[in-house]
Design a protein around this motif. Structure first.
Motif, PDB file in Angstrom:
ATOM      1  N   LEU A 132      15.773-132.871  -0.997  1.00  0.00           N
ATOM      2  CA  LEU A 132      16.374-131.846  -0.330  1.00  0.00           C
ATOM      3  C   LEU A 132      14.637-131.221   0.103  1.00  0.00           C
ATOM      4  O   LEU A 132      14.475-130.726   0.326  1.00  0.00           O
ATOM      5  CB  LEU A 132      17.022-130.581  -1.851  1.00  0.00           C
ATOM      6  N   ARG A 133      13.858-131.870  -1.247  1.00  0.00           N
ATOM      7  CA  ARG A 133      12.756-131.197  -1.244  1.00  0.00           C
ATOM      8  C   ARG A 133      11.763-131.833   0.413  1.00  0.00           C
ATOM      9  O   ARG A 133      10.791-130.661   0.793  1.00  0.00           O
ATOM     10  CB  ARG A 133      11.176-131.337  -2.324  1.00  0.00           C
ATOM     11  N   SER A 134      12.109-133.081   0.701  1.00  0.00           N
ATOM     12  CA  SER A 134      11.379-133.585   2.129  1.00  0.00           C
ATOM     13  C   SER A 134      11.876-132.666   3.423  1.00  0.00           C
ATOM     14  O   SER A 134      11.671-131.793   3.853  1.00  0.00           O
ATOM     15  CB  SER A 134      11.857-134.949   1.793  1.00  0.00           C
ATOM     16  N   ARG A 135      13.511-132.445   2.864  1.00  0.00           N
ATOM     17  CA  ARG A 135      14.069-131.587   4.563  1.00  0.00           C
ATOM     18  C   ARG A 135      13.310-130.200   5.039  1.00  0.00           C
ATOM     19  O   ARG A 135      12.970-129.758   5.463  1.00  0.00           O
ATOM     20  CB  ARG A 135      15.569-131.853   4.239  1.00  0.00           C
ATOM     21  N   LEU A 136      12.631-129.701   3.493  1.00  0.00           N
ATOM     22  CA  LEU A 136      12.468-127.879   2.996  1.00  0.00           C
ATOM     23  C   LEU A 136      11.321-128.433   3.080  1.00  0.00           C
ATOM     24  O   LEU A 136      10.643-127.719   4.261  1.00  0.00           O
ATOM     25  CB  LEU A 136      12.654-127.929   1.423  1.00  0.00           C
ATOM     26  N   THR A 137      10.197-129.319   3.447  1.00  0.00           N
ATOM     27  CA  THR A 137       9.228-129.336   3.633  1.00  0.00           C
ATOM     28  C   THR A 137       8.944-129.169   5.142  1.00  0.00           C
ATOM     29  O   THR A 137       8.581-128.961   5.674  1.00  0.00           O
ATOM     30  CB  THR A 137       7.877-130.487   2.877  1.00  0.00           C
ATOM     31  N   TRP A 138      10.547-130.690   5.671  1.00  0.00           N
ATOM     32  CA  TRP A 138       9.793-130.163   7.054  1.00  0.00           C
ATOM     33  C   TRP A 138      10.051-128.632   7.611  1.00  0.00           C
ATOM     34  O   TRP A 138       9.859-128.674   9.017  1.00  0.00           O
ATOM     35  CB  TRP A 138      11.116-131.292   7.590  1.00  0.00           C
ATOM     36  N   SER A 139      11.026-128.258   7.020  1.00  0.00           N
ATOM     37  CA  SER A 139      11.914-127.447   8.035  1.00  0.00           C
ATOM     38  C   SER A 139      10.443-126.163   7.445  1.00  0.00           C
ATOM     39  O   SER A 139      11.287-125.174   7.999  1.00  0.00           O
ATOM     40  CB  SER A 139      13.108-126.896   7.244  1.00  0.00           C
ATOM     41  N   GLY A 140       9.061-125.467   7.059  1.00  0.00           N
ATOM     42  CA  GLY A 140       8.558-125.267   6.558  1.00  0.00           C
ATOM     43  C   GLY A 140       8.724-124.396   5.579  1.00  0.00           C
ATOM     44  O   GLY A 140       7.606-123.161   5.435  1.00  0.00           O
ATOM     45  N   PHE A 141       8.910-124.954   4.591  1.00  0.00           N
ATOM     46  CA  PHE A 141       9.363-124.183   2.951  1.00  0.00           C
ATOM     47  C   PHE A 141       8.016-124.790   2.143  1.00  0.00           C
ATOM     48  O   PHE A 141       7.551-126.419   2.182  1.00  0.00           O
ATOM     49  CB  PHE A 141      10.719-124.958   2.618  1.00  0.00           C
ATOM     50  N   ILE A 231       1.906-131.924  12.718  1.00  0.00           N
ATOM     51  CA  ILE A 231       2.405-130.455  13.162  1.00  0.00           C
ATOM     52  C   ILE A 231       3.978-129.884  12.369  1.00  0.00           C
ATOM     53  O   ILE A 231       4.295-128.815  11.758  1.00  0.00           O
ATOM     54  CB  ILE A 231       2.550-129.468  14.551  1.00  0.00           C
ATOM     55  N   ARG A 232       3.973-131.433  12.592  1.00  0.00           N
ATOM     56  CA  ARG A 232       5.295-131.794  11.658  1.00  0.00           C
ATOM     57  C   ARG A 232       5.451-131.118   9.439  1.00  0.00           C
ATOM     58  O   ARG A 232       6.532-130.694   9.321  1.00  0.00           O
ATOM     59  CB  ARG A 232       5.772-133.212  10.996  1.00  0.00           C
ATOM     60  N   THR A 233       4.260-131.237   9.465  1.00  0.00           N
ATOM     61  CA  THR A 233       4.049-131.271   7.761  1.00  0.00           C
ATOM     62  C   THR A 233       3.367-129.299   7.937  1.00  0.00           C
ATOM     63  O   THR A 233       3.257-129.277   6.697  1.00  0.00           O
ATOM     64  CB  THR A 233       2.697-131.525   7.455  1.00  0.00           C
TER      65      THR A 233
END
Length: 287
Positions: A132-141, A231-233
């Motif tokens: 979840l944290r990995s996917r949230l990071t990719w989504s800009g969280f 830009i992914r990060t």
């Protein structure tokens, strides 16, 4: 070991993962070629990735893994094996293209809204928490607190949450900050701005001094893969709340200048060296 045909100064440059290079390759030279879906001969992929220092065995292993992950599909033509994009990979590349060519790295049109996501998972769910944290990071969280994450704008996370099977453990809100809140301070506490800025500065320094005369296919492949990696990060935080002279703008200008310079030469060279065939059918499951 870097291929000697690439005259770009790559000292201290991160070597992109083979999968990232394969996706960049398909995004540059296969997606939306205007002649229908194409599959590419494995030998062509090996040749192109070899130009940026990726060995044949690494490429073959990567292609196999990407088939197993539903990113590529195989197609045999006589004694040759060709690879094409699955719908899943097609979607990934289009999302990356949106990030690269349209959204950009500088957020100047933020409307003041935030997406807040709170979650509470059982202590034993370490893998789910990591995913979840990995996917949230990719989504800009960024992490506002340990179980409360925040992202600029309205972010639709329903697909992420559902794919991970966490619907019952996640709550999502859209809100605006009160005037009492120091947004600049909140951003500095929730995201690692120093590391992000350093990546933009390093990118700009490398590519501003790059020699683009040698191999346009290899140059553009490394350029796009490295830019997407940065830009992914990048959560695309509102630029008005970032430090003055935020380096993303200059790095983006450098990226777009070199991308424009290499587009024509790389496309012409790719048309000459790549062996392709029409993709007969893309399985819906990518198998």
């Amino acid at each position: 070991m870097e291929d000697e045909t690439l005259d770009v100064d790559v000292v201290d440059a991160p070597q992109p993962r083979p999968q990232s290079l394969v996706l960049a390759f398909f995004g540059n030279h296969v997606l939306d070629r205007g002649e229908g879906d194409l599959a590419v001969y494995s030998g062509s992929i090996i040749d192109v990735l070899g130009r940026v220092g990726t060995g044949e065995q690494a490429v073959r292993s990567t292609l196999t893994r990407m088939v197993n992950r539903g990113l590529l599909c195989r197609q045999r033509e006589g004694r040759k094996m060709f690879f094409g994009l699955t719908p899943h990979a097609n979607g990934i590349l289009r999302d990356g293209g949106q990030r690269i060519w349209r959204d950009g790295a500088v957020n100047e049109d933020w409307d003041g809204t935030w997406t807040l996501l709170g979650f509470s998972l059982p202590e034993s769910w370490q893998r789910q928490r990591h995913d979840l944290r990995s996917r949230l990071t990719w989504s800009g969280f960024g992490a506002l607190y340990s179980g409360l994450w925040i992202a600029p704008g309205r972010v639709d996370v329903r697909e992420i949450v559902s794919e991970l099977g966490l619907d019952a453990h996640v709550k999502v809100f859209h809100a605006r900050a009160d005037e009492f809140t120091d947004i600049g301070l909140m951003i500095r506490e929730s995201w690692d701005l120093e590391s992000l800025a350093a990546r933009y500065v390093a990118f700009d320094k490398r590519w501003t001094t790059a020699d683009l005369a040698a191999d346009p296919v290899a140059t553009r492949l490394r350029l796009v893969a490295e830019w997407l990696r940065i830009i992914r990060t990048d959560p695309r935080l509102p630029v008005r709340h970032l430090p003055e002279e935020w380096p993303a703008r200059q790095a983006q200008d450098t990226f777009r200048r070199i991308a424009e310079q290499t587009e024509g030469p790389a496309g012409r060279m790719a048309a000459e060296v790549l062996e392709t065939t029409p993709l007969r059918a893309r399985p819906t499951d990518g198998a």
